[in-house]
Write an enzyme that holds these catalytic residues in place. Structure first.
Site, PDB file in Angstrom:
ATOM      1  N   TRP A 279     -24.970  33.625 -51.890  1.00  0.00           N
ATOM      2  CA  TRP A 279     -25.111  32.218 -51.488  1.00  0.00           C
ATOM      3  C   TRP A 279     -26.566  31.923 -51.128  1.00  0.00           C
ATOM      4  CZ3 TRP A 279     -26.936  29.858 -47.096  1.00  0.00           C
ATOM      5  CH2 TRP A 279     -26.652  28.496 -46.954  1.00  0.00           C
ATOM      6  N   HIS A 280     -27.242  32.928 -50.546  1.00  0.00           N
ATOM      7  CA  HIS A 280     -28.614  32.708 -50.085  1.00  0.00           C
ATOM      8  C   HIS A 280     -29.615  32.600 -51.221  1.00  0.00           C
ATOM      9  CE1 HIS A 280     -26.844  33.856 -46.249  1.00  0.00           C
ATOM     10  NE2 HIS A 280     -27.845  33.182 -45.715  1.00  0.00           N
ATOM     11  N   GLY A 281     -29.286  33.138 -52.387  1.00  0.00           N
ATOM     12  CA  GLY A 281     -30.239  33.009 -53.482  1.00  0.00           C
ATOM     13  C   GLY A 281     -29.846  33.854 -54.674  1.00  0.00           C
TER      14      GLY A 281
END
Lengths: 479, 303
Positions: free
Chosen positions: A324-326
């Site tokens: 989700w963060h990248g």
């Protein structure tokens, strides 16, 4: 528009004035929220407003549609089509290049030749946040945990409320949506509390995070040339940079919400004072952790279906959270590292051991608590290496340099490092003293003497002015 | 609401007052920008030559040693678009202006002050030269264009330590000492890395600015000298060959299409020795005198 920008300093008083001048009409207040949120978002790039409006509209229509359908199976199809569309948009903008690049690598691994150009797309600011907020709502409606919204403006205000639009907290419809249905009355005490929280968030962002960033960027720019001790210092500073940056934003968002009579959820609860990793994850990015817990982990069975499923579910939870963060394997590795730290606790049913705040009612922790906090901080900080590194190779190079004999050398100290350490020291002391409040400076509001209260505010503001680094974007905007 | 706003105003009032006082105090400190703006106006009737450019010009050309009346209007990191805007600002007030010297360094066509590392200098052009810049506090105020530490140091040095903040002479030239403590190779590596641009997005804008600048000057019958300033061999070896080729191509093109334009390429000129340099790409006072005499000779002897 950044909270720590001059543009926002003009924007906020204008919206605040218009909003409270319209206090007799909830509809008008909501409309002002919607328009100002669009301006806030469009300030970055107005073209992506259409994508944003598409996401809001599909979630709204889906909710209304599911509300009329009794058959659960049919509702599921409606839900899935909405999820596929919205996560499809998110996937295209955020992950398409990542998946294509990895597919090409796999093909090449098998000796075949394939060349694909990178897609020329910019990640729309806040897309991960508003998509998750909108999808949380549709799942709630699907489950019949929530009645669908029947007013488009109210619903748009819920998704687009500008303080939390681009970097959270990822709000739940059950908390935020009802607040847009009822009249808001100005409360001076709450507004003062909001200003206090904004001030503290600003300190965390421009003094702690941005000064730490100066050192961290230099360390990560040339990992191979640094001593182990400098690398250790670099990653500790990054732990505070990411905390100051993100929790600072959250504090400002919650504070701005209070100015508008809106209560947003708490997103951070002094996570570096946690006694184990499970407690850390209950206190770090709470809105995302609970989103994944409620919409991914628990529906998969959580820890109720035996050891094997618990292991799988935990791994999935952390890997997805990492991704989700990248779109980079470093984030997946960061998720995996945290899963490995978390799993022993969940398998031994020790993950809910520390539900209260550490050393509650006491000035200082005992030796055991201190040891537990230091160990937890060390483990979570080591995992941050993956998060900050630009590639897995750089992360491994970082660990190699970190665990070398030069770890015991004195790091090269510069004025920048001195300023960052000073800022972090102030943060740690103030957050420790205020850890039982909803944010660190909350208790200052209870101090009876106004001169003392104002002296504290001026001191914090003085630090912001003297040591603030201006106009650095928020790290979490890129997620 | 009234109570909250009153308290907020009361809280902010001392900050706004202190900020206003500090801004006023900072603007009252003499500085090179205000000094040059005033000097050009004071000398308006007599000025014959203006020298534009960045630090290569500021430290490299001393009009005081010339036989003609000139003024050095260069500032550190001043890009060509700003050179042009300064020319537009002052030219109508200079009845005897006959020559304009524009320094075109290896980076001049590839960078702008507004997007560079020293963009904080931009506000000086709005505050002291009255150039119109996009409105922002960073572009219009001393307090917001500089870090707090810089502003505090400025105030301390001027008002408490009584230090003179003016380094330029009456002709806008700032002398550099004989040599820096860095060796020339080390200084060349740092400067070349700073002056090499992988992103050439500024090229179009700066080329257009230079072309319009030259056209505007020559349209008035004034002469233009496009100067590539001298540098050490250590620097020349390390700067981007592609940037230099492009720079030479553009300025030669301008010279070929206009008889009033002359190119003076001194980048590797052997009249300049190591003893003439402060560091790899800046002349010291001795080198500046040499370059100034050379320019004087070119301006006065060539019709």
């Amino acid at each position: 528009m950044l909270f720590n920008s001059f543009d926002f300093a003009i924007f906020l008083p204008i919206v605040f004035t218009l909003y409270w001048l319209s206090r007799k009409s909830v509809k008008l207040q909501n409309l002002i929220i919607v328009i100002s949120s669009y301006v806030f978002y469009g300030w970055w790039d107005w073209r992506y407003l259409f994508l944003f409006i598409l996401s809001i509209t599909t979630a709204y229509i889906t909710g209304r549609w599911m509300d009329t359908v009794e058959d659960r199976r049919q509702r599921l199809w409606i839900l899935l089509s909405c999820i596929i569309l919205n996560f499809g948009i998110l996937g295209y903008y955020k992950y398409a290049n990542f998946f294509v690049a990895n597919f090409v690598d796999v093909v090449r691994f098998f000796g075949m030749s394939l060349s694909v150009d990178r897609l020329n797309v910019i990640l729309p600011v806040g897309i991960s946040f508003y998509t998750f907020q909108a999808m949380g709502y549709t799942i709630d409606v699907y489950r019949r945990d929530l009645k669908a919204a029947h007013n488009y403006i109210e619903f748009t205000a819920f998704i687009s409320f500008f303080p939390q639009l681009v970097a959270g907290p990822i709000e739940r419809a059950a908390n935020l949506l009802p607040q847009f249905k009822t009249a808001r009355h100005f409360n001076g005490v709450e507004a003062s509390d909001g200003m206090r929280q904004i001030l503290w968030g600003l300190f965390k962002k421009v003094v702690v995070a941005d000064n730490a960033a100066v050192v961290v960027n230099a360390v990560f720019a040339n990992v191979g040339a640094q001593s182990g001790s400098t690398l250790a210092l670099g990653i500790v500073l990054f732990a505070f940079q990411i905390y100051g940056d993100f929790s600072g934003y959250s504090d400002m968002a919650v504070g701005v919400g209070k100015l508008f009579g809106i209560t947003l959820m708490k997103n951070f609860a002094t996570p570096y004072f946690s006694r184990d990793i499970a407690e850390f994850w209950r206190r770090w990015h709470i809105s995302l952790s609970t989103w994944f817990r409620d919409y991914v982990y628990i529906p998969m069975g959580g820890n109720r279906k035996g050891y094997a499923r618990t292991v799988v579910n935990t791994m999935v939870l952390f890997l997805v959270s990492g991704l989700w963060h990248g779109a980079n394997w470093t984030f997946v590795a960061w998720g995996a590292a945290n899963a490995l730290l978390f799993l022993p606790l969940v398998l031994r049913r020790q993950n809910r051991k520390h539900l209260d705040i550490v050393a509650k009612g006491k000035l200082l922790p005992n030796a055991r608590e201190l040891g537990e906090m230091l160990l937890t901080f060390t483990l979570s900080t080591l995992a941050w290496v993956f998060f900050r590194a630009v590639s897995i190779q750089q992360a491994l190079q970082y660990f190699k340099g970190l665990f070398s004999l030069s770890l015991f050398q004195l790091p090269t100290l510069t004025l920048d490092i001195g300023v960052a350490i000073f800022a972090i020291s102030v943060l740690v002391v103030v957050e420790w003293l205020g850890r039982e409040g909803s944010y660190a400076l909350e208790r200052v509001g209870l101090v009876q003497s106004r001169p003392v209260r104002w002296a504290i505010y001026y001191a914090v503001l003085g630090l912001v002015i003297a040591f603030g680094v201006s106009s650095q974007a928020f790290v979490y905007f890129q997620f | 609401m009234k109570n909250f706003l009153t308290k907020l105003m009361l809280f902010l009032l001392p900050i706004v007052l202190a900020g206003g006082l500090a801004e006023g105090a900072l603007r009252s400190i003499p500085n090179d920008y205000a000094t040059k703006a005033k000097a050009v106006i004071d000398k308006a009737e007599s000025l014959e030559v203006l020298f534009f450019g960045s630090s290569h010009t500021l430290y490299g050309i001393d009009p005081s040693v010339m036989s003609i009346e000139g003024y050095n209007l260069a500032h550190p990191s001043q890009s060509i678009d700003l050179d042009y805007r300064l020319y537009q600002r002052f030219a109508p007030q200079l009845p005897n202006l006959s020559t304009v010297v524009i320094t075109v360094s290896s980076f001049s066509l590839f960078s702008t002050l507004a997007t560079g590392l020293e963009q904080w200098r931009l506000a000086n052009y709005a505050m002291y030269y009255d150039l119109k810049l996009p409105w922002s506090l960073e572009n219009q105020t001393e307090l917001f264009s500089n870090a707090f530490k810089t502003s505090a140091l400025k105030l301390w040095r001027y008002y408490v330590s009584n230090q003179n903040p003016i380094w330029i002479n009456d002709f806008g030239f700032q002398a550099k000492p004989a040599s820096t403590t860095l060796d020339f190779t080390e200084s060349a590596i740092l400067a070349a890395s700073r002056h090499t641009y992988s992103d050439w997005s500024a090229l179009e804008q700066q080329t257009q600015a230079l072309t319009e600048f030259v056209a505007s000057v020559t349209a008035k019958g004034q002469r233009v000298i496009l100067l590539i300033p001298p540098a050490t061999a250590a620097y020349v070896e390390r700067i981007s060959a592609a940037q230099m080729t492009k720079t030479r191509e553009i300025i030669q093109g301008l010279a070929e299409s206009n008889a009033l334009v002359t190119v003076l390429d001194l980048l590797s000129d052997d009249r300049f020795e190591l003893g003439d340099f402060y560091d790899a790409d800046h002349l010291n006072q001795q080198g500046a005198h040499k370059l100034s005499e050379l320019l004087d000779s070119l301006i006065t002897t060539t019709p």
